[in-house]
Design an enzyme around this catalytic site. Structure first.
Site, short mmCIF file in Angstrom:
data_model
loop_
_atom_site.label_atom_id
_atom_site.label_comp_id
_atom_site.label_asym_id
_atom_site.label_seq_id
_atom_site.Cartn_x
_atom_site.Cartn_y
_atom_site.Cartn_z
N GLU A 1 -18.09 -29.61 8.89
CA GLU A 1 -17.03 -29.12 7.99
C GLU A 1 -16.90 -27.63 8.23
OE1 GLU A 1 -15.08 -30.81 5.84
OE2 GLU A 1 -15.95 -32.77 6.21
N CYS B 1 -12.71 -22.18 2.03
CA CYS B 1 -12.40 -22.61 3.41
C CYS B 1 -10.96 -23.08 3.56
CB CYS B 1 -13.36 -23.72 3.84
SG CYS B 1 -13.31 -25.14 2.73
P1 NAD Z 1 -22.46 -19.99 8.45
O1 NAD Z 1 -22.05 -20.84 9.59
O2 NAD Z 1 -22.82 -18.58 8.70
O3 NAD Z 1 -23.72 -20.64 7.70
C1 NAD Z 1 -23.78 -21.99 7.32
C2 NAD Z 1 -25.20 -22.47 7.31
O4 NAD Z 1 -25.75 -22.34 8.62
C3 NAD Z 1 -26.13 -21.69 6.38
O5 NAD Z 1 -26.92 -22.62 5.67
C4 NAD Z 1 -26.94 -20.82 7.29
O6 NAD Z 1 -28.25 -20.62 6.84
C5 NAD Z 1 -26.97 -21.61 8.59
N1 NAD Z 1 -26.99 -20.72 9.78
C6 NAD Z 1 -26.41 -19.50 9.91
N2 NAD Z 1 -26.63 -19.01 11.15
C7 NAD Z 1 -27.35 -19.93 11.81
C8 NAD Z 1 -27.89 -20.02 13.12
N3 NAD Z 1 -27.74 -19.02 14.00
N4 NAD Z 1 -28.58 -21.13 13.46
C9 NAD Z 1 -28.74 -22.14 12.59
N5 NAD Z 1 -28.28 -22.09 11.34
C10 NAD Z 1 -27.59 -21.03 10.94
O7 NAD Z 1 -21.28 -20.12 7.38
P2 NAD Z 1 -21.14 -19.40 5.98
O8 NAD Z 1 -20.97 -17.94 6.21
O9 NAD Z 1 -22.19 -19.85 5.06
O10 NAD Z 1 -19.76 -20.04 5.46
C11 NAD Z 1 -18.52 -19.55 5.87
C12 NAD Z 1 -17.85 -20.48 6.86
O11 NAD Z 1 -17.93 -21.82 6.41
C13 NAD Z 1 -16.36 -20.20 6.97
O12 NAD Z 1 -15.97 -20.36 8.31
C14 NAD Z 1 -15.73 -21.27 6.11
O13 NAD Z 1 -14.40 -21.57 6.42
C15 NAD Z 1 -16.64 -22.41 6.36
N6 NAD Z 1 -16.60 -23.37 5.27
C16 NAD Z 1 -16.09 -24.60 5.52
C17 NAD Z 1 -16.00 -25.52 4.48
C18 NAD Z 1 -15.44 -26.89 4.70
O14 NAD Z 1 -15.60 -27.71 3.80
N7 NAD Z 1 -14.81 -27.18 5.81
C19 NAD Z 1 -16.45 -25.17 3.21
C20 NAD Z 1 -16.98 -23.92 3.02
C21 NAD Z 1 -17.06 -23.01 4.05
#
Ligand code: NAD
Length: 460
Positions: A213, A247
């Site tokens: 997602e 998002c």
């Molecule tokens: P992110 O990708 O930075 O982090 C998401 C998760 O991944 C966190 O739990 C984090 O700890 C983990 N993570 C971060 N870096 C990592 C790495 N290098 N290796 C492994 N795991 C890692 O995203 P975010 O900043 O938490 O959220 C923002 C993004 O999420 C935006 O792009 C937003 O559009 C998207 N989003 C999508 C939805 C949806 O339902 N489609 C909902 C909310 C947010």
């Protein structure tokens, strides 16, 4: 306590628990759905406090988007579980008479749910509802960035569930990467496309299926055939809910040149109506999650021409709801997902140009079109691709359980909500059953003389 065990230990314990077949019983699943419902209801105040501490989330936004929607999805799962989990009859060709066929959902096993920080409670509990309903064991890794909610989730889950069945593991990228070394039966990830790629690559090593997602830049087209006041209100609401950290929020506007000036007047009016002359003092306006995100967004304020807003307060992590004009497609604000309270406005004179611009970008999670013109609605639906579309409103599509929610291409893989959540965490096993009472020898060797008969039969 979960934290005293290593990640491998917890995964092993969950595999052992799953192999007892307990989670496959419908009554067990119903009981656990009721438990998660009770956990959410009993801890409502603590959840609201954690969301307030993490994001300054206004109570109305927290209750509607993180509590009520979750409770409704749990109730729906409880109501429909027996029906969803029943094997469904499938048609069998006549030449296979008297065989019968069915499609039988079964749980995937031990699944991993990784959350994002913007709706830190809902984004892990909603998929958990699907995982429980489908009969899986689950490890949840909430976003470490929403610190208070992450801690509370760990506390609540440990209080209501045994870790061999559902466990929360807190931590950042490092913890996620350790988790990703393990073999899961499914990984459900919410977050950015960049981390989505890391998750998918790790899952590929075990041939583990994934739901991703993700996010992206959601375009919002505004045509001339609209109700101006309602359009402005619905855009401002969807964009500045949770201070733009949604998002599915409209990322930028594509406005018909003929209506742009009038729309701008209405957007400004609406902003004042919603948040007053000083949004910083409004109890209804959230804050930016961290300093890092604040810095990223502050840089966007240096681009284009600010129509309204533009103020920022670092100590408060406050960025005013901002409308930006005169931005170029090369500006950084148009080169990545904004994910904050800044709305660039781009005008078009020919809808073909607006569509071409959308199609030149990665496929978005959501696309919005404000227009009463049915032909235009049809054209935009036909000529663009996005996870979902909402006509004449914004972000509401997320709350409709009968609409599977997910992206396409760069905005994600797979979907959930309502029945789609159950499907996502199930494997649909095809079962063919041939009884013993009839055994026509036409398919068996020796084949001599049988082909003409068999050919006739296969045509049936
Ligand atoms: P992110 O990708 O930075 O982090 C998401 C998760 O991944 C966190 O739990 C984090 O700890 C983990 N993570 C971060 N870096 C990592 C790495 N290098 N290796 C492994 N795991 C890692 O995203 P975010 O900043 O938490 O959220 C923002 C993004 O999420 C935006 O792009 C937003 O559009 C998207 N989003 C999508 C939805 C949806 O339902 N489609 C909902 C909310 C947010």
């Amino acid at each position: 306590m979960v934290t005293e065990l290593s990640i491998s230990d917890i995964v092993r314990q969950q595999c052992a628990y799953f192999s007892t077949d307990k989670t496959k019983e419908i009554n067990f699943r119903l009981e656990k759905l009721k438990t998660i419902r009770q956990a959410v209801a009993e801890n409502k105040q603590a959840i609201l406090q954690a969301l307030q501490a993490d994001l300054h989330k206004p109570e109305l936004e927290a209750v509607t988007a993180e509590i009520i929607f979750v409770l409704k999805e749990i109730d729906q799962a409880i109501k429909h579980l027996k029906n969803w989990s029943k094997p469904k009859k499938a048609a069998v060709p006549l030449y296979l008479f008297p065989a019968s066929a069915r499609i039988q959902p079964e749980p995937l096993g031990v699944v991993l749910i990784i959350g994002a920080w913007n709706y830190p409670f809902q984004l892990v509990i909603l998929p958990l509802v699907g995982a429980i309903a489908a009969g899986n064991c689950t490890i949840i890794k909430p976003s470490e960035i929403a610190t208070h909610t992450s801690g509370l989730l760990a506390e609540i889950i440990a209080k209501y569930f045994e870790p061999a069945y559902i466990a929360v593991l807190e931590g950042g990228a490092e913890t996620t990467q350790k988790l990703l070394v393990e073999k899961f039966d499914h990984i459900f990830f919410t977050g950015s496309p960049d981390v989505g790629k890391i998750v998918m690559a790790a899952a590929a090593k075990h041939l583990t299926s994934v739901t991703l997602e993700l996010g992206g830049k959601n375009p919002c087209i505004v045509d001339t055939e609209i109700h101006l006041e309602h359009t402005a209100r619905r855009i401002i609401w969807g964009k500045f809910f949770n201070a733009g950290q949604t998002c599915v929020a409209p990322d930028y506007l594509l406005v018909a040149q003929k209506i742009k000036e009038k729309l701008l007047v209405n957007l400004e009016k609406c902003l004042k109506e919603f948040y007053g002359d000083y949004p910083e003092t409004s109890p209804d306006y959230a804050r930016i999650i961290t300093q890092k995100h604040f810095d990223r967004l502050s840089n966007f304020l240096k681009q284009g021409k600010i129509i309204i807003g533009g103020e920022a307060n670092q100590t408060e992590l406050y960025i005013a709801p901002t409308l930006l004009d005169d931005v170029s497609l090369e500006d950084p604000v148009m080169q990545s997902e904004i994910f904050g309270p800044i709305l660039p406005i781009i005008e078009y004179t020919d809808i073909a140009d607006a569509i071409a611009l959308i199609n030149s970008q990665p496929k978005p999670l959501a696309l919005y079109l404000f227009s009463q013109n049915k032909n235009l609605q049809q054209r935009v639906l036909q000529e663009t691709s996005s996870g979902g579309v909402c006509l004449n409103d914004t972000i509401l599509q997320f709350n409709v359980s009968s609409l599977p929610f997910g992206g396409v291409g760069n905005s994600g893989v797979g979907s959930y909500h309502g029945k789609a959540s159950f499907d996502t965490f199930s494997h649909y096993k095809s079962v063919l059953h041939n009884p013993f009472w009839l055994d026509i020898k036409l398919r068996y060797a020796p084949y001599k003389g049988k082909l003409p008969w068999l050919s006739q039969l296969l045509k049936l």
